[in-house]
Design a protein around this motif. Structure first.
Motif, short mmCIF file in Angstrom:
data_model
loop_
_atom_site.label_atom_id
_atom_site.label_comp_id
_atom_site.label_asym_id
_atom_site.label_seq_id
_atom_site.Cartn_x
_atom_site.Cartn_y
_atom_site.Cartn_z
N ASN A 41 80.21 -8.16 137.71
CA ASN A 41 79.15 -8.28 138.72
C ASN A 41 78.08 -9.16 138.10
OD1 ASN A 41 76.77 -8.06 140.08
ND2 ASN A 41 76.56 -5.84 139.81
N ASN A 42 78.18 -10.45 138.32
CA ASN A 42 77.38 -11.40 137.55
C ASN A 42 75.87 -11.30 137.72
OD1 ASN A 42 78.53 -12.79 135.56
ND2 ASN A 42 79.18 -14.55 136.77
N ASN A 43 75.40 -10.31 138.44
CA ASN A 43 73.96 -10.21 138.65
C ASN A 43 73.31 -9.17 137.76
OD1 ASN A 43 73.58 -12.14 140.67
ND2 ASN A 43 74.54 -10.77 142.14
N THR A 44 74.12 -8.32 137.14
CA THR A 44 73.53 -7.21 136.40
C THR A 44 73.40 -7.56 134.92
OG1 THR A 44 74.84 -5.85 137.86
CG2 THR A 44 73.69 -4.72 136.08
N ILE A 45 72.22 -7.35 134.38
CA ILE A 45 72.04 -7.52 132.93
C ILE A 45 72.49 -6.24 132.25
CG2 ILE A 45 70.35 -7.86 131.09
CD1 ILE A 45 68.68 -9.51 133.07
N ILE A 46 73.48 -6.38 131.37
CA ILE A 46 73.99 -5.19 130.67
C ILE A 46 73.62 -5.18 129.19
CG2 ILE A 46 75.90 -4.71 132.26
CD1 ILE A 46 77.72 -6.28 130.34
N GLY A 47 73.04 -6.26 128.72
CA GLY A 47 72.66 -6.27 127.31
C GLY A 47 71.86 -7.50 126.94
N HIS A 48 71.45 -7.55 125.68
CA HIS A 48 70.78 -8.73 125.14
C HIS A 48 71.44 -9.10 123.82
CE1 HIS A 48 67.76 -7.41 128.07
NE2 HIS A 48 67.49 -8.70 128.17
N HIS A 49 71.57 -10.40 123.61
CA HIS A 49 72.35 -10.90 122.49
C HIS A 49 71.49 -11.84 121.65
CE1 HIS A 49 75.31 -14.11 121.01
NE2 HIS A 49 75.57 -13.05 120.28
N TYR A 50 71.71 -11.79 120.33
CA TYR A 50 71.00 -12.67 119.41
C TYR A 50 71.97 -13.10 118.33
CZ TYR A 50 66.51 -14.38 117.59
OH TYR A 50 65.47 -15.16 117.22
N SER A 51 72.07 -14.39 118.02
CA SER A 51 73.02 -14.81 116.99
C SER A 51 72.33 -15.60 115.89
CB SER A 51 74.14 -15.65 117.60
OG SER A 51 73.63 -16.90 118.03
N GLY A 52 73.01 -15.76 114.78
CA GLY A 52 72.49 -16.57 113.68
C GLY A 52 71.40 -15.90 112.87
N LEU A 53 71.48 -14.58 112.72
CA LEU A 53 70.46 -13.88 111.92
C LEU A 53 70.89 -13.85 110.45
CD1 LEU A 53 69.95 -10.94 114.38
CD2 LEU A 53 68.22 -12.63 113.75
N ASN A 54 70.03 -14.33 109.58
CA ASN A 54 70.35 -14.29 108.14
C ASN A 54 70.25 -12.87 107.62
OD1 ASN A 54 70.51 -17.12 107.76
ND2 ASN A 54 68.29 -17.19 107.90
N TYR A 55 71.26 -12.43 106.89
CA TYR A 55 71.08 -11.15 106.19
C TYR A 55 70.81 -11.37 104.71
CZ TYR A 55 76.19 -11.62 105.40
OH TYR A 55 77.45 -12.07 105.07
N ASN A 56 70.99 -12.59 104.26
CA ASN A 56 70.57 -12.93 102.90
C ASN A 56 69.24 -13.65 103.05
OD1 ASN A 56 70.19 -13.85 100.34
ND2 ASN A 56 72.24 -14.71 100.10
N VAL A 57 68.17 -12.86 103.04
CA VAL A 57 66.89 -13.37 103.52
C VAL A 57 66.33 -14.48 102.64
CG1 VAL A 57 64.55 -12.73 104.18
CG2 VAL A 57 66.43 -11.15 104.58
N ASP A 58 66.44 -14.31 101.32
CA ASP A 58 65.76 -15.24 100.42
C ASP A 58 66.55 -16.52 100.14
OD1 ASP A 58 63.41 -13.80 100.15
OD2 ASP A 58 64.36 -12.45 98.72
#
Ligand SMILES: Nc1ccccc1C(=O)C[C@H](N)C(=O)O
Length: 393
Positions: A41-58
């Protein structure tokens, strides 16, 4: 190669804004929250997505990244991104789902984004079952990790100067543990289901073992050891092993669990892959076959299962679970890998009683498709993981 000579610094407080990925340094060029729409049902927002997060911060390396999905809530829909309190708040008790992709520790074409079809399926199906999925699933994380050399890849051969393509065991598992530590520290992750495909399943079971196993002799200064775990990452920031909570449930899809065993005697019908296995195993683990054995969960010998301890509040004494899923149509990985893993765990179970046994479920998928089809399709992979989250498997 990496050295552990470099002085390690404690985590930089100015870089600890990871509670809000919008302000976290991102190696892949500033990805932002994007809504996930229900495919049914292409009208319903079911989540939010985020990519490219560094886990090796420094010291970010191109592949030391992860991506996350959160089930939508009324607040996140209103704000266009997860509400920090609701999603990462201290009281969050729902488990995360963490996924480790496959690709024989070396394939540049398979990465964290390979979980997209499955993640979408999971969010969609949780929304069909519940009006508040965030209470069942705090978030989904899919992890990248440094790869081993693949100099003869047809289109993307590895460059020996690319530090994201020159990893060797235990760099892969060290990265996975660093990513898990990052989720615990910055995203409030308390408990999680750990799933993996192919070599990702190997890594998922390695994450249940004592990380001290990944130390090398002290006198081998160029070698690997716990200090490598934190190269610019988290942990105690001074070179200690990253102690992370272990998953209560591990789910392996078309997993590799005994590489030496395969190479020594490939099951009938799989003999043609022997040299390919030898090639990627040597790239990932080096040429010492003893390392192949001790690094693999079905051949590591008795009895690493006692190292798989649940320490999170509310999880002590709870039963650990291994769900092993294998497509019977897989042309690259024979079902014998999964059978051997199940046999190992059942044998360990004979030594202990009651709650100390690991619950083992083996799913043999008659119509599971070829090796990679399970994540390419995502529907069955997602369905199985929803059943695991709902306690039905
Ligand atoms: N031959 C295998 C046997 C078992 C498991 C994976 C593979 C792979 O080839 C994976 C990946 N597509 C690769 O190019 O290395």
């Amino acid at each position: 190669s990496e050295t552990n000579q470099k002085p390690l610094v404690p985590p930089n407080p100015s870089k600890m804004e990871g509670y809000d990925p919008d302000t976290t340094p991102s190696s892949s060029g500033g990805s932002r929250w994007t809504p996930v729409l229900d495919p049914t049902n292409n009208n319903t927002i079911i989540g939010h997505h985020y990519s490219g997060l560094n886990y090796n911060v420094d010291e970010p390396c191109a592949l030391q990244t992860l991506e996350i999905w959160h089930p939508a809530t009324p607040a996140s829909i209103a704000h266009g991104k997860p509400s920090l309190n609701e999603t990462y708040g201290a009281g969050r008790e729902a488990p995360w789902l963490v996924y480790i992709h496959g690709g024989a520790w070396r394939d540049p074409a398979i990465d964290s984004s390979s979980f997209t079809p499955s993640a979408t399926k999971i969010l969609s199906s949780l929304f069909q079952r519940s009006s508040s999925p965030i209470k069942k699933l705090a978030g989904i994380a899919s992890i990248n990790y440094r790869l081993s050399p693949y100099p003869n890849h047809p289109t993307s051969p590895s460059d020996p100067t690319d530090d994201s393509r020159t990893a060797q065991h235990p760099d892969h598992i060290a990265d996975v543990l660093t990513a898990i530590a990052h989720l615990e520290k910055y995203y409030g992750m308390k408990s999680y289901v750990l799933a993996g495909h192919s070599c990702g399943a190997t890594l998922a079971l390695q994450a249940c073992m004592d990380p001290a196993r990944w130390e090398k002799d002290d006198d081998n200064k160029q070698g690997w050891g716990p200090k490598m775990f934190v190269k610019g990452g988290l942990g105690d920031g001074y070179g200690g092993v990253q102690e992370v909570a272990k998953p209560r449930t591990v789910v392996g899809f078309n997993g590799l669990y005994d590489l030496a065993g395969f190479i020594e005697s490939p099951p009938q019908g799989y003999e043609r892959w022997r040299e390919a296995y030898r090639e990627f195993v040597t790239s990932a683990f080096g040429s010492d076959e003893k390392v192949w054995r001790t690094a693999c969960p079905a051949s590591a010998g008795p009895s690493w299962v006692k190292e798989w301890k649940l320490t999170q509040r509310g999880e002590e004494g709870k039963k650990r679970k291994a769900v092993l899923v294998q497509s019977l149509e897989d042309s690259l990985v024979p079902v014998e890998q999964t059978e051997g893993m199940a046999r190992y765990l059942e044998k360990e179970n004979e030594q202990v009683n009651g709650d100390n046994k690991v619950e083992v479920a083996v799913l043999r998928e008659e119509k599971g498709g070829d090796h990679d089809e399970v994540w390419q399709r995502g529907d069955r992979l997602g369905e199985i993981l929803v059943s695991v989250l709902e306690g039905e498997i």
